[in-house]
Write a protein that holds these residues in place. Structure first.
Motif, PDB file in Angstrom:
ATOM      1  N   GLU A  93      14.348  48.750  67.048  1.00 40.62           N
ATOM      2  CA  GLU A  93      13.749  48.034  65.930  1.00 40.62           C
ATOM      3  C   GLU A  93      12.552  48.784  65.342  1.00 40.62           C
ATOM      4  N   ARG A  94      12.017  49.757  66.096  1.00 39.70           N
ATOM      5  CA  ARG A  94      10.874  50.533  65.622  1.00 39.70           C
ATOM      6  C   ARG A  94      11.293  51.774  64.839  1.00 39.70           C
TER       7      ARG A  94
ATOM      8  N   LYS B 199       4.542  54.426  61.709  1.00 37.88           N
ATOM      9  CA  LYS B 199       4.564  53.279  60.790  1.00 37.88           C
ATOM     10  C   LYS B 199       4.475  51.964  61.568  1.00 37.88           C
ATOM     11  N   THR B 200       5.281  51.811  62.592  1.00 35.56           N
ATOM     12  CA  THR B 200       5.284  50.560  63.347  1.00 35.56           C
ATOM     13  C   THR B 200       3.992  50.384  64.140  1.00 35.56           C
TER      14      THR B 200
ATOM     15  N   ASP C 258       1.498  49.184  61.644  1.00 34.84           N
ATOM     16  CA  ASP C 258       1.746  47.773  61.315  1.00 34.84           C
ATOM     17  C   ASP C 258       1.243  46.849  62.422  1.00 34.84           C
ATOM     18  N   ASP C 259       1.482  47.258  63.692  1.00 37.90           N
ATOM     19  CA  ASP C 259       1.021  46.450  64.825  1.00 37.90           C
ATOM     20  C   ASP C 259      -0.502  46.373  64.852  1.00 37.90           C
TER      21      ASP C 259
ATOM     22  N   VAL D 251      12.289  52.585  62.011  1.00 41.23           N
ATOM     23  CA  VAL D 251      12.453  52.037  60.667  1.00 41.23           C
ATOM     24  C   VAL D 251      12.905  53.077  59.648  1.00 41.23           C
TER      25      VAL D 251
ATOM     26  N   SER E  59       8.594  56.913  61.982  1.00 39.28           N
ATOM     27  CA  SER E  59       8.923  55.517  62.304  1.00 39.28           C
ATOM     28  C   SER E  59       7.915  54.938  63.294  1.00 39.28           C
TER      29      SER E  59
END
Length: 360
Positions: A248-249, A316-317, A320-321, A251, A313
């Motif tokens: 899921e990470r 980015k994640t 976001d976290d 992206v 990716s």
């Protein structure tokens, strides 16, 4: 590269034996693999694939070794994308964790069979029709566009194909362990487990359309195409449980794959022009001035693209976290102050509005 029928038979037999062992050693008894088990077997299969590539380079020359490694990297990346869709399918059908191994195993075997058929068809087409490279190239460019701008959010479990299957077959609402069918009130019913396998088989068919033209853009050797696909699929079950949360990470994985497919599509078109036989293009003569992209450049480009997509990716994640954590921390003092005063946001609003009203 000279591959005798005996070598083909041995290779196919060993591949089948690996999957038979996988089933009886790991899949037959339903359980959820541990991280340690998944990591050990993933490392084993990746190491085996790399060792096989070195063997091809030593025995047949490093041109073929480079083609194998480029093909293996491409197929592994596409297989990870395949895993992402498997995850969506199994989430959509709410497959219990301990039965997911069986679904994955069946899905991987279906994928290998479909890709084997496509490899044989592709080899025959390439041998007899050089213009097929134009079609493969155009197909990959189209698939690259779909990969970049499409979405994984659509759940194959709720697609039109599965809606049709549900109308045709009587389906139970609940799972019956890992059984595909059950008998109730004298009638044979299909369980959601069978529907999941049908959905994954349908997904495999779509992904075979991506993977086979892609690897034929890197090598014309059917043996390399088959072994690169086989090794990419080996260990995929363990990889699913090892990087399940990481999937899921990733992206930007779709965009990275789109770049790879577009690159191979251009490479195929260049090759088609270089061996051109179509009368309406340059009078049926090859365009020898068109460059042929060397395999070492393909290998570097594919490896770099996968690396950049993965790192971007994760960055980015992670960002976001961190932003979510900051937003949550910034909201806590207000809530804490309200709680200390015995008020909530509604009380504050009411007090403010009352104070603002003029007295009568």
């Amino acid at each position: 590269m000279q591959i005798t029928p005996t070598i083909w038979l041995i290779t196919i037999a060993v591949t089948i034996l690996f999957f038979v062992y996988e089933f009886f050693a790991h899949v037959r008894k339903p359980h959820e693999p541990t991280i340690g088990e998944s990591a050990r077997w993933s490392a084993f299969y990746i190491g085996l694939a790399l060792l096989f590539g070195v063997g091809i380079g030593v025995v047949s020359g490093w041109r073929f070794g480079g083609e194998y490694f480029a093909g293996y990297l491409t197929e592994k990346a596409l297989s990870i994308d395949n895993l992402f869709v498997f995850l969506i399918v199994m989430t959509g059908f709410a497959v219990p964790k301990k039965y997911q191994q069986k679904v994955l195993m069946v899905g991987i075997i279906i994928a290998l069979i479909l890709r084997g058929a496509f490899i044989a068809i592709g080899a025959g087409l390439i041998e007899n029709f050089s213009w097929i490279f134009y079609i493969f190239g155009a197909l990959l460019l189209f698939l690259a566009y779909k990969q970049a701008f499409g979405s994984h959010e659509a759940n194959p479990a709720d697609g039109k194909f599965m809606q049709l299957v549900r109308r045709v077959l009587p389906v139970t609402d609940e799972y019956h362990e890992d059984k595909l069918t059950v008998k109730k009130d004298g009638k044979r019913w299909v369980t959601p487990m069978l529907l999941t396998i049908i959905a994954i088989g349908f997904v495999d068919l779509i992904f075979a359309v991506d993977s086979i033209p892609a690897i034929y853009g890197l090598t014309n050797e059917a043996y390399i195409v088959f072994t690169a696909n086989a090794f990419a699929l080996m260990g995929l079950r363990q990889l699913y449980f090892l990087i399940g949360g990481l999937l899921e990470r990733l992206v930007y994985l779709a965009q990275g794959l789109a770049v790879i497919l577009a690159f191979i599509g251009v490479k195929l078109v260049f090759h088609a022009l270089h061996v051109n036989e179509l009368s309406f293009i340059n009078g049926g003569e090859p365009l020898l001035w068109v460059p042929e992209i060397p395999i070492w450049f393909s290998l570097l480009f594919i490896g770099a693209t996968i690396t950049v997509a993965t790192v971007a990716s994760l960055m980015k994640t992670k960002g976001d976290d961190a932003k979510k954590d900051r937003d949550q921390v910034e909201g806590e003092p207000v809530i804490a102050a309200d709680a200390e005063n015995g008020t909530d946001a509604t009380d504050v609003d009411d007090t403010t509005s009352t104070t603002a009203r003029p007295s009568k």
